[in-house]
Scaffold this motif. Structure first.
Motif, PDB file in Angstrom:
ATOM      1  N   SER A   1     -11.113   3.333  -0.017  1.00 55.98           N
ATOM      2  CA  SER A   1     -10.644   2.527  -1.149  1.00 55.98           C
ATOM      3  C   SER A   1      -9.344   1.810  -0.808  1.00 55.98           C
ATOM      4  O   SER A   1      -9.134   0.654  -1.176  1.00 55.98           O
ATOM      5  CB  SER A   1     -10.457   3.415  -2.381  1.00 55.98           C
ATOM      6  OG  SER A   1     -11.686   3.988  -2.784  1.00 55.98           O
ATOM      7  N   TRP A   2      -8.455   2.502  -0.077  1.00 58.53           N
ATOM      8  CA  TRP A   2      -7.227   1.825   0.353  1.00 58.53           C
ATOM      9  C   TRP A   2      -7.554   0.670   1.304  1.00 58.53           C
ATOM     10  O   TRP A   2      -6.921  -0.387   1.263  1.00 58.53           O
ATOM     11  CB  TRP A   2      -6.296   2.829   1.040  1.00 58.53           C
ATOM     12  CG  TRP A   2      -5.703   3.855   0.118  1.00 58.53           C
ATOM     13  CD1 TRP A   2      -5.937   5.195   0.131  1.00 58.53           C
ATOM     14  CD2 TRP A   2      -4.797   3.614  -0.956  1.00 58.53           C
ATOM     15  NE1 TRP A   2      -5.232   5.823  -0.867  1.00 58.53           N
ATOM     16  CE2 TRP A   2      -4.509   4.869  -1.551  1.00 58.53           C
ATOM     17  CE3 TRP A   2      -4.202   2.467  -1.477  1.00 58.53           C
ATOM     18  CZ2 TRP A   2      -3.654   4.998  -2.633  1.00 58.53           C
ATOM     19  CZ3 TRP A   2      -3.344   2.589  -2.555  1.00 58.53           C
ATOM     20  CH2 TRP A   2      -3.079   3.848  -3.126  1.00 58.53           C
TER      21      TRP A   2
ATOM     22  N   GLU B   1       0.829  -1.200   0.000  1.00 66.23           N
ATOM     23  CA  GLU B   1       0.000   0.000   0.000  1.00 66.23           C
ATOM     24  C   GLU B   1       0.870   1.259   0.000  1.00 66.23           C
ATOM     25  O   GLU B   1       0.547   2.245  -0.681  1.00 66.23           O
ATOM     26  CB  GLU B   1      -0.925  -0.016   1.215  1.00 66.23           C
ATOM     27  CG  GLU B   1      -1.826   1.196   1.300  1.00 66.23           C
ATOM     28  CD  GLU B   1      -2.771   1.121   2.486  1.00 66.23           C
ATOM     29  OE1 GLU B   1      -3.072   2.187   3.072  1.00 66.23           O
ATOM     30  OE2 GLU B   1      -3.183   0.000   2.830  1.00 66.23           O
TER      31      GLU B   1
ATOM     32  N   GLU C   1       1.934   1.846  -3.510  1.00 67.69           N
ATOM     33  CA  GLU C   1       0.851   2.307  -4.377  1.00 67.69           C
ATOM     34  C   GLU C   1       0.456   3.739  -4.066  1.00 67.69           C
ATOM     35  O   GLU C   1       0.062   4.490  -4.967  1.00 67.69           O
ATOM     36  CB  GLU C   1      -0.358   1.384  -4.215  1.00 67.69           C
ATOM     37  CG  GLU C   1      -0.160  -0.001  -4.793  1.00 67.69           C
ATOM     38  CD  GLU C   1      -1.400  -0.854  -4.652  1.00 67.69           C
ATOM     39  OE1 GLU C   1      -2.326  -0.428  -3.921  1.00 67.69           O
ATOM     40  OE2 GLU C   1      -1.459  -1.938  -5.265  1.00 67.69           O
ATOM     41  N   ARG C   2       0.533   4.135  -2.806  1.00 68.45           N
ATOM     42  CA  ARG C   2       0.161   5.511  -2.442  1.00 68.45           C
ATOM     43  C   ARG C   2       1.073   6.539  -3.101  1.00 68.45           C
ATOM     44  O   ARG C   2       0.691   7.704  -3.274  1.00 68.45           O
ATOM     45  CB  ARG C   2       0.197   5.684  -0.928  1.00 68.45           C
ATOM     46  CG  ARG C   2      -1.006   5.090  -0.204  1.00 68.45           C
ATOM     47  CD  ARG C   2      -0.873   5.254   1.291  1.00 68.45           C
ATOM     48  NE  ARG C   2      -2.006   4.726   2.031  1.00 68.45           N
ATOM     49  CZ  ARG C   2      -3.096   5.403   2.371  1.00 68.45           C
ATOM     50  NH1 ARG C   2      -3.181   6.697   2.022  1.00 68.45           N
ATOM     51  NH2 ARG C   2      -4.077   4.847   3.045  1.00 68.45           N
TER      52      ARG C   2
ATOM     53  N   ARG D   1      -8.699  -2.308  -0.735  1.00 69.14           N
ATOM     54  CA  ARG D   1      -7.577  -2.978  -1.390  1.00 69.14           C
ATOM     55  C   ARG D   1      -6.789  -3.830  -0.401  1.00 69.14           C
ATOM     56  O   ARG D   1      -6.375  -4.945  -0.719  1.00 69.14           O
ATOM     57  CB  ARG D   1      -6.653  -1.930  -2.032  1.00 69.14           C
ATOM     58  CG  ARG D   1      -7.313  -1.129  -3.149  1.00 69.14           C
ATOM     59  CD  ARG D   1      -6.317  -0.209  -3.824  1.00 69.14           C
ATOM     60  NE  ARG D   1      -6.974   0.676  -4.784  1.00 69.14           N
ATOM     61  CZ  ARG D   1      -6.332   1.482  -5.622  1.00 69.14           C
ATOM     62  NH1 ARG D   1      -5.004   1.513  -5.597  1.00 69.14           N
ATOM     63  NH2 ARG D   1      -7.000   2.231  -6.464  1.00 69.14           N
TER      64      ARG D   1
ATOM     65  N   GLU E   1      -9.528   7.024   1.585  1.00 68.96           N
ATOM     66  CA  GLU E   1      -9.026   6.068   2.564  1.00 68.96           C
ATOM     67  C   GLU E   1      -9.827   4.767   2.547  1.00 68.96           C
ATOM     68  O   GLU E   1      -9.283   3.685   2.757  1.00 68.96           O
ATOM     69  CB  GLU E   1      -9.061   6.687   3.966  1.00 68.96           C
ATOM     70  CG  GLU E   1      -7.971   7.715   4.209  1.00 68.96           C
ATOM     71  CD  GLU E   1      -6.577   7.120   4.036  1.00 68.96           C
ATOM     72  OE1 GLU E   1      -6.358   5.970   4.478  1.00 68.96           O
ATOM     73  OE2 GLU E   1      -5.723   7.800   3.452  1.00 68.96           O
TER      74      GLU E   1
END
Length: 493
Positions: free
Chosen positions: A24-25, A11, A14-15, A28, A22
Motif C-alpha cells: 500500500s505504501w 511517506e 505518513e508512516r 501511494r 508495504e
C-alpha cells in the motif's frame, strides 16, 4: 537489479500516523510520482495545470467528451469549459468533430501533433518501464499485473462513489463565479474572471469576440488575501495565439501573399543589388566564400515554406498566421541589408539586428506551436537555419564596419566572437536547441575557425573553436531537458 527508490519525506511523515502493508505504501508513492510526471509534462507542453488536465481528459477518455462533459470532469461551468476548449483549439492541441450518433453535438479530439508531442516527451519513461518489466519472470509479472489492475479498479470505484458528494455546486447551477473553488491554478492576487456577458457589455463586443480576446483592455478588481482590492488585468493564456477570429483570417489572407512576395524578392535581391560578397579588406573572422553557400539553402527554404503556407486554411491558422509578418519583415530586411552593404555599410548592422529580432520571434512561435509534421519540418528548418546564421553573422558583419586598425585588433575581434557564442547559446535555450538553428550557428563558427586558421590567427581560431564546443554542449543539455522536439513519437503497445 532493480533501482532502489529514494527516501520519500511525505511517506516518512505518513508512516508516523498510519499503519499499512508495504504494498500500500508503494502504491501511494506511485500515485505521487504520477502526479509529478503530470506536472513535468504540463511544463514541457507549456500548458497551465487546468489546460493540461482538460487535454489529459480528452486524450485518456474511454468515450468521446464534449464541452459539457469536460466541464463536469474539471468542476467548472460550461461557459468556462467552452472558453478553455476554444483556447486549446486555437493553440492546435485539440479540435471539434461531429458526434458519431448525434449531429447536433460536437465532441473533442486531440490533434495528431499534440498526441505526437505528448508521447514523444513520455518516450524515455516508456522505454525505462519496458526495460523494468524484463527483470521479472512471467509468473511474477502476472501477479504484479493482477494486483495493479485490482488497485486500479478500487481507485475507479472510489472516484465514482465520491465525485457526486464532493461537488458543492451542481454543474447545471454552476456559474463562472464558482470556478475558482475548483481550479487547480490561479495567479496569486487574482480572483475569478468576470462573466463574458459583462465583459462584452463593457467593450461593446459580442460574446464570441470577447471569448477570443478576454484580456484586452479589461480592468477589474483583484482581491488579495487580506481583503484589500486593487486594479488589475485578466490574466492572458500563455497558449492563446496572437491573432484569432476574423482578424486572423484577414491577416492570413493578405499575409500569405506578402510572405511569398518578400521571399521571391529576397531570392532576386543579390542579382539586382550588385552585391559581390567577399572583399580583400574583410577581417580574418569572416568565413571563406563556400560557407556562405548556406544562403542559397535559406533562400530556397523561404520560398518553399511560403508556397507551402499559401492555402487559405493553412495561412489562417497557427503557426503560419503568426509568423507571416515577422518572416516577411526579415526577408525585406535582407534586401535592405544588401543595399546598405553596397552603399552605406554602417547601416547594415542595425538592419541585421532588426532581421534577427523578427526571426527570433518567428522561430519561437514555430517551436512552441503544435502543428503537422511537414509544416514543422519545412517552416521550422528554413526559419531555424535563417535565425542561427543571422545570430552569428550579425557579429561578423559588425567586424566589417570597424574603423581603421580595429579590424585587425585581436581583442576587438575576440569580443565579437564571444558575442556570437553568447547569442547562439541564448538562442539554443530560447529555441529548445532547434536543429536548424544549432546547425547554422555551428556552421558559421566552423567557418571562422577555417578562416582564422588559414590567416595564422591561432588565438582567434581557439576562441571560435571553444565557442563551437560551448554551443554544442548547450544544445545537448537543452535537448536532454526538453526532449527531441521533432522526433517521431512511439505509441505505447
Amino acid at each position: 537489479m532493480t533501482r532502489q527508490p529514494e527516501q520519500d519525506p511525505v511517506e516518512d511523515s505518513e508512516r508516523q500516523r498510519l499503519t499499512a502493508p508495504e504494498l500500500s505504501w508503494a502504491v501511494r508513492a506511485l500515485v505521487r510520482a504520477a502526479q509529478e510526471v503530470d506536472q513535468e509534462l504540463a511544463r514541457r507542453l507549456e500548458l497551465r495545470p487546468l489546460d493540461y488536465s482538460a487535454l489529459n481528459h480528452v486524450m485518456s477518455g474511454s468515450v468521446p467528451l464534449g464541452s459539457a462533459e469536460l466541464s463536469g470532469r474539471l468542476g467548472i461551468s460550461t461557459g468556462s469549459a467552452t472558453e478553455l476548449v476554444d483556447r486549446l483549439e486555437e493553440a492546435g492541441h485539440l479540435h471539434r468533430r461531429p458526434h458519431p450518433s448525434d449531429r447536433r453535438r460536437k465532441v473533442l479530439e486531440p490533434t495528431d501533433a499534440a498526441v505526437a508531442r505528448t508521447l514523444g516527451a513520455l518516450q524515455p519513461l516508456f522505454e525505462r518501464l519496458d526495460a523494468l518489466v524484463e527483470q521479472f519472470s512471467p509468473e511474477e509479472q502476472a501477479v504484479i499485473g493482477r494486483y495493479l489492475r485490482a488497485v486500479t479498479a478500487h481507485f475507479h470505484d472510489f472516484a465514482r462513489a465520491t465525485s457526486a458528494q464532493d461537488d458543492p455546486v451542481p454543474s447545471h447551477r454552476r456559474t463562472p463565479h464558482h470556478d475558482h473553488l475548483h481550479r487547480p491554478f490561479r495567479p496569486v492576487g487574482c480572483g475569478p474572471r468576470p462573466p463574458l456577458s459583462l465583459v462584452a457589455r463593457r467593450r461593446g463586443r459580442s460574446r464570441r469576440q470577447c471569448r477570443q480576446r478576454p484580456a484586452e483592455g479589461i480592468q477589474r478588481r483583484c482581491r488579495h488575501g487580506d481583503g484589500r482590492t486593487q486594479p488589475g488585468r485578466v490574466p492572458r493564456s500563455d497558449t492563446a495565439p496572437v491573432m484569432t477570429g476574423p482578424f486572423a483570417r484577414t491577416v492570413g489572407t493578405w499575409g500569405r501573399w506578402v510572405l511569398l512576395a518578400t521571399a521571391m524578392t529576397q531570392a532576386a535581391s543579390p542579382a539586382l543589388s550588385g552585391f559581390t560578397g567577399e572583399s580583400a579588406s574583410d577581417p580574418v573572422i569572416v568565413p571563406p566564400g563556400p560557407f556562405f553557400g548556406i544562403w542559397g539553402i535559406i533562400v530556397i527554404g523561404c520560398v518553399a515554406s511560403a508556397l507551402w503556407g499559401l492555402p487559405r486554411e493553412r495561412a489562417a491558422t497557427a503557426p503560419y498566421a503568426r509568423v507571416q509578418w515577422p518572416v516577411s519583415l526579415a526577408q525585406l530586411g535582407f534586401t535592405a541589408w544588401l543595399l546598405a552593404a553596397v552603399s552605406s555599410p554602417v547601416w547594415s548592422v542595425p538592419v541585421f539586428l532588426l532581421m534577427l529580432a523578427c526571426l527570433g520571434v518567428a522561430l519561437r512561435i514555430v517551436v512552441t506551436t503544435p502543428t503537422e509534421p511537414l509544416t514543422r519540418w519545412l517552416l521550422g528548418t528554413s526559419v531555424g537555419l535563417y535565425t542561427g546564421w543571422a545570430a552569428a553573422a550579425v557579429w561578423v558583419n559588425t567586424a566589417t564596419v570597424l574603423p581603421g586598425t580595429a579590424r585587425t585588433n585581436p581583442a576587438y575581434l575576440g569580443l565579437l566572437l564571444l558575442g556570437a557564442m553568447i547569442s547562439l547559446v541564448v538562442g539554443a535555450v530560447l529555441f529548445r536547441a532547434h536543429p536548424g538553428f544549432v546547425a547554422a550557428g555551428a556552421w558559421a563558427l566552423l567557418g571562422v575557425v577555417v578562416s582564422t586558421s588559414a590567416a595564422g590567427a591561432g588565438v582567434l581560431g581557439i576562441v571560435a573553436g571553444a565557442g563551437l564546443a560551448v554551443v554544442g554542449a548547450a544544445a545537448v543539455l537543452v535537448r536532454r531537458r526538453h526532449g527531441e522536439p521533432m522526433a517521431a513519437a512511439r505509441f505505447p503497445r
